[in-house]
Design an enzyme around this catalytic site. Sequence first.
Site, PDB file in Angstrom:
ATOM      1  N   LYS A   1       0.839  -1.206   0.000  1.00  0.00           N
ATOM      2  CA  LYS A   1       0.000   0.000   0.000  1.00  0.00           C
ATOM      3  C   LYS A   1       0.871   1.252   0.000  1.00  0.00           C
ATOM      4  CE  LYS A   1      -1.601   1.837   3.975  1.00  0.00           C
ATOM      5  NZ  LYS A   1      -1.581   3.293   4.195  1.00  0.00           N
ATOM      6  N   ASN A   2       1.889   1.264   0.852  1.00  0.00           N
ATOM      7  CA  ASN A   2       2.681   2.491   1.009  1.00  0.00           C
ATOM      8  C   ASN A   2       3.629   2.744  -0.158  1.00  0.00           C
ATOM      9  OD1 ASN A   2       1.343   3.054   3.318  1.00  0.00           O
ATOM     10  ND2 ASN A   2       3.039   2.630   4.718  1.00  0.00           N
TER      11      ASN A   2
ATOM     12  N   CYS B   1      -5.083   8.519   9.170  1.00  0.00           N
ATOM     13  CA  CYS B   1      -5.223   7.794  10.423  1.00  0.00           C
ATOM     14  C   CYS B   1      -5.088   8.726  11.620  1.00  0.00           C
ATOM     15  CB  CYS B   1      -4.140   6.728  10.516  1.00  0.00           C
ATOM     16  SG  CYS B   1      -4.644   5.146   9.859  1.00  0.00           S
TER      17      CYS B   1
ATOM     18  N   ARG C   1      -0.237  15.147  12.731  1.00  0.00           N
ATOM     19  CA  ARG C   1       0.673  14.779  11.638  1.00  0.00           C
ATOM     20  C   ARG C   1       0.801  15.959  10.685  1.00  0.00           C
ATOM     21  NH1 ARG C   1      -1.290   9.016   9.550  1.00  0.00           N
ATOM     22  NH2 ARG C   1       0.762   8.930   8.604  1.00  0.00           N
TER      23      ARG C   1
ATOM     24  N   ASP D   1       4.554   1.048  11.933  1.00  0.00           N
ATOM     25  CA  ASP D   1       3.315   0.407  11.469  1.00  0.00           C
ATOM     26  C   ASP D   1       3.170  -1.028  11.956  1.00  0.00           C
ATOM     27  OD1 ASP D   1       2.511   2.709  10.251  1.00  0.00           O
ATOM     28  OD2 ASP D   1       2.980   2.079   8.203  1.00  0.00           O
TER      29      ASP D   1
ATOM     30  N   ARG E   1      -8.462  -0.316   4.846  1.00  0.00           N
ATOM     31  CA  ARG E   1      -7.608   0.693   4.197  1.00  0.00           C
ATOM     32  C   ARG E   1      -6.248   0.099   3.839  1.00  0.00           C
ATOM     33  NH1 ARG E   1      -6.768   5.962   7.464  1.00  0.00           N
ATOM     34  NH2 ARG E   1      -5.568   6.302   5.582  1.00  0.00           N
TER      35      ARG E   1
HETATM   36  C1  UD1 Z   1       4.306   7.058   6.092  1.00  0.00           C
HETATM   37  C2  UD1 Z   1       3.432   5.838   5.945  1.00  0.00           C
HETATM   38  C3  UD1 Z   1       2.876   5.444   7.309  1.00  0.00           C
HETATM   39  C4  UD1 Z   1       4.013   5.248   8.315  1.00  0.00           C
HETATM   40  C5  UD1 Z   1       4.937   6.454   8.338  1.00  0.00           C
HETATM   41  C6  UD1 Z   1       6.187   6.244   9.182  1.00  0.00           C
HETATM   42  C7  UD1 Z   1       2.553   6.058   3.697  1.00  0.00           C
HETATM   43  C8  UD1 Z   1       1.382   6.299   2.819  1.00  0.00           C
HETATM   44  N1  UD1 Z   1       2.350   6.129   5.033  1.00  0.00           N
HETATM   45  O1  UD1 Z   1       3.487   8.102   6.591  1.00  0.00           O
HETATM   46  O2  UD1 Z   1       2.142   4.222   7.134  1.00  0.00           O
HETATM   47  O3  UD1 Z   1       3.469   5.072   9.599  1.00  0.00           O
HETATM   48  O4  UD1 Z   1       5.377   6.770   6.995  1.00  0.00           O
HETATM   49  O5  UD1 Z   1       6.882   5.134   8.756  1.00  0.00           O
HETATM   50  O6  UD1 Z   1       3.640   5.769   3.229  1.00  0.00           O
HETATM   51  N2  UD1 Z   1       6.316  14.903  10.295  1.00  0.00           N
HETATM   52  C9  UD1 Z   1       6.309  16.268  10.559  1.00  0.00           C
HETATM   53  N3  UD1 Z   1       6.158  17.129   9.508  1.00  0.00           N
HETATM   54  C10 UD1 Z   1       6.024  16.707   8.222  1.00  0.00           C
HETATM   55  C11 UD1 Z   1       6.047  15.321   7.963  1.00  0.00           C
HETATM   56  C12 UD1 Z   1       6.190  14.434   9.016  1.00  0.00           C
HETATM   57  O7  UD1 Z   1       6.435  16.694  11.713  1.00  0.00           O
HETATM   58  O8  UD1 Z   1       5.900  17.548   7.313  1.00  0.00           O
HETATM   59  C13 UD1 Z   1       6.495  13.945  11.418  1.00  0.00           C
HETATM   60  C14 UD1 Z   1       5.247  13.097  11.650  1.00  0.00           C
HETATM   61  O9  UD1 Z   1       4.322  13.767  12.465  1.00  0.00           O
HETATM   62  C15 UD1 Z   1       5.850  11.875  12.301  1.00  0.00           C
HETATM   63  C16 UD1 Z   1       7.177  11.718  11.582  1.00  0.00           C
HETATM   64  O10 UD1 Z   1       7.478  13.001  11.041  1.00  0.00           O
HETATM   65  O11 UD1 Z   1       6.072  12.090  13.667  1.00  0.00           O
HETATM   66  C17 UD1 Z   1       7.200  10.675  10.489  1.00  0.00           C
HETATM   67  O12 UD1 Z   1       6.148  10.901   9.577  1.00  0.00           O
HETATM   68  P1  UD1 Z   1       6.269  10.482   8.043  1.00  0.00           P
HETATM   69  O13 UD1 Z   1       7.451   9.630   7.847  1.00  0.00           O
HETATM   70  O14 UD1 Z   1       6.147  11.710   7.216  1.00  0.00           O
HETATM   71  O15 UD1 Z   1       4.956   9.623   7.836  1.00  0.00           O
HETATM   72  P2  UD1 Z   1       4.004   9.602   6.568  1.00  0.00           P
HETATM   73  O16 UD1 Z   1       4.804   9.808   5.334  1.00  0.00           O
HETATM   74  O17 UD1 Z   1       2.815  10.431   6.809  1.00  0.00           O
END
Ligand code: UD1
Length: 423
Positions: free
Chosen positions: A21-22, A116, A121, A305, A397
Site C-alpha cells: 500500500k505504502n 489515520c 501529523r 506500522d 484501508r
Molecule cells: C508514512 C506511511 C505510514 C508510516 C509512516 C512512518 C505512507 C502512505 N504512510 O506516513 O504508514 O506510519 O510513513 O513510517 O507511506 N512529520 C512532521 N512534519 C512533516 C512530515 C512528518 O512533523 O511535514 C512527522 C510526523 O508527524 C511523524 C514523523 O514526522 O512524527 C514521520 O512521519 P512520516 O514519515 O512523514 O509519515 P508519513 O509519510 O505520513
Amino acid sequence: MGSIVVSKSVLSGEVEVSGAKNSALPLLAATILTDEEVILNKVPHLADVETMFDILRTLGKKVQYDRDSGVARVSGAVDKAHVPYDLVRKMRASFNVMGPLTVMLGEASTPLPGGCAIGVRPVDYHIEGLKKLGFEIFFEHGEIRARVGKKDEFVVVHLPFPSVGATEHIMSVATLLPGTTVIENAAMEPEIVDLQDLLNKMGARVRGAGTSKIIVEGVEKLHGCEHTIIPDRIEAGTYAIAILSTGGEGQVKNVVPEHLDALWSVLERSGAYVKRGTNYVYVKSPGKWHACDVNVLPYPGFPTDLQPQIVVYLSTAQGTSTVTENVFKTRFAHVAELVRMGANMKLKDNTLIIEGVEKLQGATVMGTDLRATAALVIAGFVAEGSTEVTQVEHIFRGYERVIEKFRGLGGVLEYRPGGVPEI
Ligand code: UD1
C-alpha cells in the site's frame, strides 16, 4: 461502522502477501508527472488505493484497474488544479499529489490532509522542502495553494526528521525541476527505493534512495513505463506476528525478508524460530516466549506500522517488555483497548511498559486506526472466548482480502458490515 467478531484460534499454514500500500500510493501520485500510460502491477485492492484512484480521476487522469490481476493503467493529462476536500480528508497520502499537480499545471490547491488518527501529523517538512524548490505557498481557508517559482540550480533540502512522505514528495517534484536537488536526512524505507525505480523507468534521474542522501537531476519530461510494486512488508509482518501471537507456525509468502530484519531480530530474541527464504519467511512459535525491548525508529529500525501488533505479541510474553515509539510518539490508542482485554501495560512518556500476562480475555473493543485495528483482531485470536472489534473498517484501508487471508490460516472471524462495504 461495522465490526469483526473474532474467536480464539491458532493461526497456522500459508498466507500470500499483496503489493505494498505504502508504495502504491506514492507511485500512483507520481503518474501525474507524465501524460503517457504508466502500468503498475500488483496494486492491492484497498480502500486507500480506491481513494487515490478517485483523486487521479477527479484531476483528469484515466484510470483502469483490474482488481483480480492487480494491474492499474493510468494515463492522460491532469486538467483540474484542485483536489476536493472529500477525498483529501480520507487519507494523508493524498497530500503527495499536490507537488506533482503544481509542477504539471503551474499552480494547484489542496485542503490540508486527513488520514489515520495517530496524533498530530503536520506537513511542514513538505512545505519547507517545496519552498526550497522555488514553490510559492499560500494558506487560505484551510487550503494550501502552491505555485511553481524559480528554482536555484543547486538546492539542498535537509529534512529535520527522515519523513517518508516528505522525502517522496520532494523527490517526485524535483524530477521535473531544473538543476540538481539533494535531499539530506532522507527516509530510507524500501518504498522510497521503489518510487526511485519507477521514476527512473519514467525517464527521471534519481539516485541514492535507500540511503540518507538522495540526488535528483531534473529532466524536461517523463514518459510512460511498466513497473511492479514491491511486496507489502507491513502486511507480511502483521501475519508473521499474528501466527506467533497465537502459538502457531506458518509461511508468509511474497516477502522480501531483508525489508523486515528489525522484526525478525525481535522475534528471534523472543525465542521464535524464523527462517528467511528467498521470497518467503517461515515462522514457528516456541510455545512460550520471552519479553523484549523494542525501539521503534525510521527504517531500517523497527517499523511504527508494526508497533501495535508487536505490543499484542509481547502482552503474553514471559517477563517485562518495553516498546519505545520514536516516530509517532503518541501512537498508543490500542493500549487502553488491550488493557480491557486483560493486558497489563502502562505508558511512561513514549515508552510502553508491558508485564506479560498468561492470557487475554475476549471483550468488545474499538479500532481507532488502521494498524491498531489489525492489532486488536490479532488480540481477538489470542484471547479466551470471543472478541468484537468495532469501527473495524480501518482495516480495509491497508489489508487486502484480510478476512479471507486470516481464514486461510485457520482464523475464526466474521465481518458484520455496518454501512461501509468490505472491499
Ligand atoms: C508514512 C506511511 C505510514 C508510516 C509512516 C512512518 C505512507 C502512505 N504512510 O506516513 O504508514 O506510519 O510513513 O513510517 O507511506 N512529520 C512532521 N512534519 C512533516 C512530515 C512528518 O512533523 O511535514 C512527522 C510526523 O508527524 C511523524 C514523523 O514526522 O512524527 C514521520 O512521519 P512520516 O514519515 O512523514 O509519515 P508519513 O509519510 O505520513
